[in-house]
Scaffold this active site. Structure first.
Site, PDB file in Angstrom:
ATOM      1  N   ASN A   1       0.803  -1.236   0.000  1.00  0.00           N
ATOM      2  CA  ASN A   1       0.000   0.000   0.000  1.00  0.00           C
ATOM      3  C   ASN A   1       0.835   1.286   0.000  1.00  0.00           C
ATOM      4  O   ASN A   1       0.479   2.272  -0.634  1.00  0.00           O
ATOM      5  CB  ASN A   1      -1.039  -0.017   1.123  1.00  0.00           C
ATOM      6  CG  ASN A   1      -0.432  -0.086   2.493  1.00  0.00           C
ATOM      7  OD1 ASN A   1       0.661  -0.629   2.676  1.00  0.00           O
ATOM      8  ND2 ASN A   1      -1.129   0.439   3.471  1.00  0.00           N
TER       9      ASN A   1
ATOM     10  N   GLY B   1       2.458  -5.822   7.354  1.00  0.00           N
ATOM     11  CA  GLY B   1       1.410  -6.425   6.518  1.00  0.00           C
ATOM     12  C   GLY B   1       0.229  -6.853   7.359  1.00  0.00           C
ATOM     13  O   GLY B   1       0.004  -6.326   8.460  1.00  0.00           O
TER      14      GLY B   1
ATOM     15  N   GLU C   1       4.405  -5.043  12.240  1.00  0.00           N
ATOM     16  CA  GLU C   1       3.643  -3.820  11.994  1.00  0.00           C
ATOM     17  C   GLU C   1       2.381  -4.250  11.257  1.00  0.00           C
ATOM     18  O   GLU C   1       2.401  -4.449  10.043  1.00  0.00           O
ATOM     19  CB  GLU C   1       4.476  -2.836  11.146  1.00  0.00           C
ATOM     20  CG  GLU C   1       5.761  -2.361  11.803  1.00  0.00           C
ATOM     21  CD  GLU C   1       5.524  -1.374  12.945  1.00  0.00           C
ATOM     22  OE1 GLU C   1       4.428  -0.782  12.999  1.00  0.00           O
ATOM     23  OE2 GLU C   1       6.429  -1.211  13.785  1.00  0.00           O
TER      24      GLU C   1
ATOM     25  N   CYS D   1      -2.950   1.730   6.320  1.00  0.00           N
ATOM     26  CA  CYS D   1      -3.158   0.944   7.553  1.00  0.00           C
ATOM     27  C   CYS D   1      -3.683   1.792   8.689  1.00  0.00           C
ATOM     28  O   CYS D   1      -4.384   1.293   9.563  1.00  0.00           O
ATOM     29  CB  CYS D   1      -1.845   0.285   7.968  1.00  0.00           C
ATOM     30  SG  CYS D   1      -0.508   1.462   8.177  1.00  0.00           S
TER      31      CYS D   1
HETATM   32  P1  NAD Z   1       0.269  -9.167   3.266  1.00  0.00           P
HETATM   33  O1  NAD Z   1       0.372  -9.664   4.649  1.00  0.00           O
HETATM   34  O2  NAD Z   1      -0.573  -9.903   2.307  1.00  0.00           O
HETATM   35  O3  NAD Z   1       1.710  -9.053   2.565  1.00  0.00           O
HETATM   36  C1  NAD Z   1       2.783  -8.377   3.166  1.00  0.00           C
HETATM   37  C2  NAD Z   1       4.080  -9.018   2.716  1.00  0.00           C
HETATM   38  O4  NAD Z   1       4.070 -10.378   3.141  1.00  0.00           O
HETATM   39  C3  NAD Z   1       4.295  -9.027   1.224  1.00  0.00           C
HETATM   40  O5  NAD Z   1       5.642  -8.753   0.927  1.00  0.00           O
HETATM   41  C4  NAD Z   1       3.951 -10.438   0.819  1.00  0.00           C
HETATM   42  O6  NAD Z   1       4.696 -10.873  -0.305  1.00  0.00           O
HETATM   43  C5  NAD Z   1       4.331 -11.234   2.043  1.00  0.00           C
HETATM   44  N1  NAD Z   1       3.502 -12.436   2.197  1.00  0.00           N
HETATM   45  C6  NAD Z   1       2.270 -12.658   1.721  1.00  0.00           C
HETATM   46  N2  NAD Z   1       1.835 -13.892   2.083  1.00  0.00           N
HETATM   47  C7  NAD Z   1       2.817 -14.449   2.806  1.00  0.00           C
HETATM   48  C8  NAD Z   1       2.948 -15.689   3.483  1.00  0.00           C
HETATM   49  N3  NAD Z   1       1.988 -16.610   3.487  1.00  0.00           N
HETATM   50  N4  NAD Z   1       4.094 -15.928   4.143  1.00  0.00           N
HETATM   51  C9  NAD Z   1       5.068 -14.992   4.194  1.00  0.00           C
HETATM   52  N5  NAD Z   1       4.990 -13.812   3.573  1.00  0.00           N
HETATM   53  C10 NAD Z   1       3.889 -13.522   2.885  1.00  0.00           C
HETATM   54  O7  NAD Z   1      -0.222  -7.690   3.494  1.00  0.00           O
HETATM   55  P2  NAD Z   1      -0.663  -6.688   2.389  1.00  0.00           P
HETATM   56  O8  NAD Z   1      -1.975  -7.095   1.827  1.00  0.00           O
HETATM   57  O9  NAD Z   1       0.478  -6.438   1.473  1.00  0.00           O
HETATM   58  O10 NAD Z   1      -0.879  -5.357   3.276  1.00  0.00           O
HETATM   59  C11 NAD Z   1      -2.095  -5.042   3.840  1.00  0.00           C
HETATM   60  C12 NAD Z   1      -2.085  -5.170   5.344  1.00  0.00           C
HETATM   61  O11 NAD Z   1      -0.914  -4.592   5.884  1.00  0.00           O
HETATM   62  C13 NAD Z   1      -3.225  -4.457   6.001  1.00  0.00           C
HETATM   63  O12 NAD Z   1      -3.752  -5.250   7.034  1.00  0.00           O
HETATM   64  C14 NAD Z   1      -2.589  -3.215   6.592  1.00  0.00           C
HETATM   65  O13 NAD Z   1      -3.264  -2.682   7.714  1.00  0.00           O
HETATM   66  C15 NAD Z   1      -1.242  -3.715   6.949  1.00  0.00           C
HETATM   67  N6  NAD Z   1      -0.293  -2.623   6.985  1.00  0.00           N
HETATM   68  C16 NAD Z   1       0.249  -2.273   8.171  1.00  0.00           C
HETATM   69  C17 NAD Z   1       1.120  -1.204   8.225  1.00  0.00           C
HETATM   70  C18 NAD Z   1       1.752  -0.759   9.517  1.00  0.00           C
HETATM   71  O14 NAD Z   1       2.653   0.069   9.455  1.00  0.00           O
HETATM   72  N7  NAD Z   1       1.340  -1.274  10.653  1.00  0.00           N
HETATM   73  C19 NAD Z   1       1.436  -0.520   7.064  1.00  0.00           C
HETATM   74  C20 NAD Z   1       0.868  -0.916   5.875  1.00  0.00           C
HETATM   75  C21 NAD Z   1       0.010  -1.980   5.837  1.00  0.00           C
END
Ligand code: NAD
Length: 472
Positions: A129, A204, A226, A260
């Site tokens: 994002n 994530g 995070e 997020c």
């Molecule tokens: P995601 O968890 O799907 O992916 C994040 C990362 O994890 C990516 O690089 C992805 O390739 C990797 N990933 C995906 N599946 C995986 C698995 N099974 N095993 C290991 N790694 C894996 O998250 P997203 O959809 O990219 O982001 C959205 C979420 O992130 C939302 O919930 C949002 O609130 C959160 N977010 C939090 C912050 C923060 O600073 N706290 C910032 C941005 C987004």
């Protein structure tokens, strides 16, 4: 199978898969080369220069992935990252100094201090994002603290992942900072099984965060998580409604709600609900025009899967503003909905899109009951002019937040950023990043000119004096 690329030039930086030679990285870290101050400063400068040189391409990539407007992309991604690097360039010498702490009477006349060691080889996993800054801002912290790093951008924001790869490969040798691309569900477990990282910094979703935590636990690897959550936004009866409307609209509809820390839902005091909604909808129209689909300041949904999920939310209440969409362009207009059942699925998961449910409340307790259905949000926002109300609301558990603002606490590098319980573990930004990526080694230094016998056996007759030393 992962393949190898080693040339350190922009022209060669287009490979989408990598052979991450973790043993090479480990041995480079073990050589001690990354630890001294001058080296760290040089690397931070290289990162900064590579970003500056590639600014145009970064903006283009962010537009391709998320249709981010250049101004928005600058202040939410590039500008923030550069500010973080500049802060580190300015403060690193001070942060690296041994930090004196007090010494208790029992240890008189010793002195105590902390030494900050790098953690080692760290793994930074980023989401789509804010794909640029959520990758490189933690990296700046890892470099400042003297670590080697492997970074994993999200495959869903592939244009930005490509430009990040180009920057990393240009700025750093691959035995120092390297990048791994590809499907996270495959690549991340593969890497974490084959190599013992010294820290994993994950940003994530909660769901994947739990997987990462479990994988890290196998090798007792410390993690920073995070994560996300449902961040409430309260508009009290005494709030400045015009200001609240502008600041909530910005926090919610920037990046088409895919933030997020965006306000996830609103709780507006019943006595100002109608007035606020009128001002709020006029404000959204003023900011993003009557037809946001043609507005260059308004973004798009990342992919079809997320689009479909958000479409299902549109049906879970009465749309009082927006509700328009276009599947071909992954467009969903800024949308406000009311009459939502607090048990509907839109209220059981993070919305992460431009759909804003609005509830009203008359007492704080009533509002609290709704908030407690999704405890420990990443952020919390309160609009009020009353100090008493401020006090009443601030005892809710949340990661961080704002009073009379939304989301901008993230942009102040003097504040630590992170969640609590469900929304994450650990914190970063500025000095807190340096600390997150360091091990604070505790040292007690005792002179030899004084060595009271009270601490040594035989203890006969010493108990009462020992008690006095402990203040009893
Ligand atoms: P995601 O968890 O799907 O992916 C994040 C990362 O994890 C990516 O690089 C992805 O390739 C990797 N990933 C995906 N599946 C995986 C698995 N099974 N095993 C290991 N790694 C894996 O998250 P997203 O959809 O990219 O982001 C959205 C979420 O992130 C939302 O919930 C949002 O609130 C959160 N977010 C939090 C912050 C923060 O600073 N706290 C910032 C941005 C987004």
């Amino acid at each position: 199978m992962l393949s190898t690329k080693s040339n350190n030039t922009f022209a060669d930086a287009t490979s989408s898969t990598f052979n991450v030679n973790t043993e090479q990285i480990r041995s480079y870290y073990n050589s001690g080369a990354t630890k001294n101050y001058t080296f760290r400063i040089q690397q931070l400068r290289k990162l900064k220069n590579a970003i500056l040189e590639n600014e145009k391409d970064i903006l283009e990539a962010l537009h391709t992935d998320l249709k981010k407007n250049a101004a928005e992309a600058y202040f939410t991604e590039i500008g923030l990252t550069l500010a973080e690097i500049n802060k580190m360039l300015k403060c690193l010498r001070r942060w690296m100094r041994p930090r004196k702490v007090k010494t208790n009477l029992f240890n008189f006349p010793s002195k105590s201090y902390l030494l900050h060691d790098p953690l080692g080889v760290v793994f930074i996993i980023a989401p789509w994002n804010y794909p640029f800054q959520l990758c490189l801002l933690p990296l700046a912290g890892a470099i400042a603290a003297g670590n080697c790093a492997v970074i994993k951008p999200s495959e869903l924001s592939s244009a930005t992942a490509t430009i990040i790869e180009k920057i990393i490969r240009y700025a750093f040798p691959e035995n120092y900072v390297t990048i791994v691309q590809g499907d996270g569900a495959t690549v991340v477990p593969q890497l974490m099984k084959s190599f013992r990282f010294d820290h994993v910094f994950y940003t994530g979703s909660i769901e994947v965060g739990k997987n990462i935590y479990q994988m890290a636990a196998q090798n007792l690897i410390p993690v920073t998580l995070e994560l996300g959550g449902k961040s409430p936004c309260i508009v009290e009866a005494d709030a400045n409604l015009k200001i609240a409307a502008k600041r909530i609209a910005l926090g919610k509809f920037t990046n088409a709600g895919q933030t997020c820390i965006a306000p996830d839902y609103l709780l507006v005091h019943e006595s100002v609900r109608e007035k606020f909604l009128q001002i709020f909808t006029e404000t959204i129209q003023h900011m993003y025009s009557a037809d946001a689909s043609t507005n260059e300041d308004y973004g798009k949904i990342i992919n079809w899967k997320r689009f479909g999920r958000l479409m299902s939310f549109l049906k879970q209440g009465e749309v009082i503003y927006g509700g328009r969409y276009n599947a071909d362009t992954l467009y969903i207009s800024p949308t406000v909905i009311t009459n939502v059942d607090v048990n509907a699925s839109i209220m059981n998961e993070e919305i992460f899109g431009p759909v804003l449910p609005v509830f009203s409340f008359t007492t704080i307790d009533e509002a609290r009951q709704i908030i407690l259905k999704n405890p420990d949000p990443l952020a919390f926002y309160l609009f009020t002019n009353s100090k008493d109300k401020e006090k009443q609301w601030m005892d809710i558990a949340f990661g961080g937040g704002c009073i009379n603002n939304t989301a901008l606490h993230f942009t102040n590098g003097h504040l630590p950023f992170g969640g609590v319980r469900n929304s994450g573990a650990g914190r970063y930004h500025g000095k807190y990043s340096f600390e997150t990526f360091s091990h604070a080694k505790s040292i007690l230094k005792t002179p030899t000119w004084f060595d009271p016998s009270i601490k040594y056996p035989p203890y006969e007759g010493k108990l009462k004096w020992l008690k006095k030393l402990f203040g009893y």
